[in-house]
Design an enzyme around this catalytic site. Structure first.
Site, PDB file in Angstrom:
ATOM      1  N   LYS A 206      -3.078   1.953   8.665  1.00 12.42           N
ATOM      2  CA  LYS A 206      -2.995   0.694   7.923  1.00 12.42           C
ATOM      3  C   LYS A 206      -1.822   0.790   6.953  1.00 12.42           C
ATOM      4  O   LYS A 206      -1.946   1.374   5.871  1.00 12.42           O
ATOM      5  CB  LYS A 206      -4.277   0.403   7.142  1.00 12.42           C
ATOM      6  CG  LYS A 206      -4.284  -1.022   6.543  1.00 12.42           C
ATOM      7  CD  LYS A 206      -5.359  -1.238   5.521  1.00 12.42           C
ATOM      8  CE  LYS A 206      -4.907  -0.851   4.138  1.00 12.42           C
ATOM      9  NZ  LYS A 206      -3.778  -1.681   3.613  1.00 12.42           N
ATOM     10  N   GLU A 282      -4.484  11.684  -1.733  1.00 10.85           N
ATOM     11  CA  GLU A 282      -3.326  12.004  -2.571  1.00 10.85           C
ATOM     12  C   GLU A 282      -3.181  10.836  -3.544  1.00 10.85           C
ATOM     13  O   GLU A 282      -2.791   9.744  -3.158  1.00 10.85           O
ATOM     14  CB  GLU A 282      -2.080  12.187  -1.704  1.00 10.85           C
ATOM     15  CG  GLU A 282      -0.937  12.859  -2.451  1.00 10.85           C
ATOM     16  CD  GLU A 282      -0.069  11.860  -3.177  1.00 10.85           C
ATOM     17  OE1 GLU A 282      -0.329  11.643  -4.385  1.00 10.85           O
ATOM     18  OE2 GLU A 282       0.851  11.313  -2.567  1.00 10.85           O
ATOM     19  N   CYS A 316       4.680   9.336  -6.828  1.00  9.72           N
ATOM     20  CA  CYS A 316       3.509  10.032  -7.353  1.00  9.72           C
ATOM     21  C   CYS A 316       3.909  11.337  -8.035  1.00  9.72           C
ATOM     22  O   CYS A 316       3.186  11.845  -8.900  1.00  9.72           O
ATOM     23  CB  CYS A 316       2.511  10.298  -6.237  1.00  9.72           C
ATOM     24  SG  CYS A 316       3.226  11.145  -4.819  1.00  9.72           S
ATOM     25  N   GLU A 413      -0.265   6.975 -15.738  1.00  7.28           N
ATOM     26  CA  GLU A 413       0.774   7.010 -14.707  1.00  7.28           C
ATOM     27  C   GLU A 413       1.571   5.703 -14.785  1.00  7.28           C
ATOM     28  O   GLU A 413       1.018   4.621 -14.594  1.00  7.28           O
ATOM     29  CB  GLU A 413       0.166   7.180 -13.319  1.00  7.28           C
ATOM     30  CG  GLU A 413       1.200   7.390 -12.241  1.00  7.28           C
ATOM     31  CD  GLU A 413       0.601   7.659 -10.872  1.00  7.28           C
ATOM     32  OE1 GLU A 413       1.231   8.377 -10.084  1.00  7.28           O
ATOM     33  OE2 GLU A 413      -0.502   7.154 -10.600  1.00  7.28           O
TER      34      GLU A 413
END
Length: 491
Positions: A206, A282, A316, A413
């Site tokens: 996806k 992750e 990330c 983040e």
């Protein structure tokens, strides 16, 4: 669909030129590969819904892609499971044949490299040269690396007493499902499929609803390479619909997800409540980059900014917490500001550009909100902190100094082009502060001392630690994190 925006003649001439015919072919590629790829065929979605795909540099709509729902996921899973049945072409294939197919797919990516890099830059906003030389290069190398593994996966035998023998047999998972993040669409695609296919699994992918174009084009290449029907299936869609159907699907044996902590938790919960499918997550990070006073300061500045600003900070692994030893702190800040002001932002298709737009309005506003929080909480804005153009989602490379551990900038983040530079006095102090986070994905250490590099890197709670470099990722090394950065390993 909006016409393709080309860059200067110098770039395209170095790549063999981009003629009007090539522009037309690119537009035709968008229009022909915008359906769901299931069983080596293109399908309309069950409900007839589509997803509009936009160019974040201009706000223009590129095209619309078919939107997968639960019913489409069911069809894709059925095709993938059929491809794994005993006696199927995929199951009967000699293991070295899987390697040959992966090598062929790598050759096709090489052939279509300019086209794929253009697609990647148009729907993600990343500069074309980065797409061409980094994302495509990494994708091709990943496919070739795992192609070489296909016939080298062996079991073991264990000695037992006379007339008894024990052996360990490695077996395929059967059906693996992967969710892709929007920041590295093609690279994540190859990271997910290459290990799975070399081991003989079938896959349903996806891609992100924001950046599905390269994945769909690779679907056409997978068929051209000769993979049997059903081995790879691609179903663009949204998380609450197709994504939720995937996580709880009883016919899927493993899920791999790259994205946010919140969605990762939902996926793991759904996987546990359904068929206890294996899960690899992750989930990002708040990565420390530690610069000691004895380091090569110019190198440290260069690499730390690569960590902070590469891909507009949408990584990330972003180096969003830069800890600098007190005695070189002021000089490091000065050099960092000097370097950041030289970064060229603008049209991703222009070869002079090294800094593109953020992916969408939501991310754009989140980053600006965090910038404002830094100002309110007392961090010093050294440069940037503003938008760049009236049209598009551009944010200037931004540097804050005097950032404190309690500030939002130091805890959340950011996923944007914001570098937070913090001061430390001792090795013990900086290790404790670096580890004082819920995340544990990546870290970096800059020092000329081998002993210090070894002791600090071993003390950091991170899945990957770089020494005197940053973002040095390779297909040969597993990738993943500790704590809330996820579990399991990519590659």
């Amino acid at each position: 669909m909006a016409p393709l925006r080309t860059a200067s003649s110098g770039l395209w001439s170095s790549l063999g030129g981009m003629s009007r015919l090539q522009q037309v072919l690119l537009n035709m590629t968008f229009l022909s590969n915008i359906q769901l790829f299931i069983n080596n065929e293109w399908h309309s979605s069950a409900k007839g819904k589509t997803i509009p795909i936009f160019n974040p540099a201009t706000g223009d709509k590129i095209c619309e892609v078919e939107e997968a729902d639960k019913a489409d996921v069911d069809v894709a899973v059925e095709a993938a499971r059929a491809a794994m049945k005993r006696g199927s072409a995929w199951r009967r294939m000699d293991v070295s044949g899987r390697g040959r197919l992966l090598h062929k797919l790598a050759e096709l990516l090489e052939r279509d490299r300019t086209l794929l890099a253009t697609m990647e830059s148009m729907d993600s906003g990343k500069p074309f040269l980065q797409s061409f030389f980094i994302d495509l290069e990494g994708s091709i190398k990943t496919l070739r690396y795992y192609a070489g593994w296909a016939d080298k996966i062996h079991g073991k035998t264990m000695p037992r007493k006379v007339k008894l023998q024990s052996y360990l047999r490695l077996y395929v998972i059967t059906l693996s499902f992967s969710y892709l993040q929007w920041n590295f669409p093609l690279l994540m695609f190859t990271w997910k499929i290459a290990p799975a296919l070399c081991c003989g699994n079938t896959v349903v992918i996806k891609p992100s609803e924001l950046t599905p174009l390269t994945a769909l084009h690779v679907g056409a290449l997978i068929k051209e390479a000769g993979f049997p029907p059903g081995v790879v299936n691609i179903v663009p869609g949204f998380g609450p619909t197709s994504g939720a159907a995937i996580a709880s699907h009883m016919g899927i044996d493993k899920v791999a997800f790259t994205g946010s902590v919140e969605v990762g938790q939902l996926i793991k919960e759904a996987a546990a409540k359904s068929n206890l499918k294996r899960v690899t997550l992750e989930l990002g990070g708040k990565n420390p980059c530690i610069v000691f006073g004895d380091s090569d300061l110019q190198l440290a500045v260069q690499e730390a900014q690569k960590g902070a600003f590469y891909n507009q900070g949408q990584c990330c692994t972003a180096a969003s917490r830069v800890f600098v030893e007190e005695r070189v702190y002021d000089e490091f800040v000065r050099l960092s500001v000097e370097s950041a002001k030289k970064i060229v932002a603008g049209d991703p298709m222009d070869p002079r550009t090294s800094h593109g737009p953020q992916i969408n309005q939501q991310q754009f506003e989140k980053i600006l909100d965090l910038v404002e929080s830094g100002k309110r909480e007392g961090a010093k804005l050294e440069c940037g902190g503003h938008t760049l153009q009236d049209k598009g989602l551009f944010i200037q490379p931004t540097i804050f100094s005097d950032v404190k551990d309690h500030m939002r900038l130091a805890k959340e983040e950011i996923f944007g082009p914001v570098q937070c530079i913090m001061k430390f006095k001792s090795q013990e102090e900086v290790i404790e502060r670096a580890n004082s986070t819920h995340y544990g994905l990546a870290a970096a250490v800059f020092t000329r001392s081998v002993d210090r590099a070894m002791s600090v890197s071993s003390a950091l709670e991170a899945g990957t630690v770089w020494v005197n470099c940053y973002n040095a990722l390779h297909a040969q090394a597993p990738f993943g994190g500790y704590k809330m950065s996820g579990n399991g390993r990519e590659l």
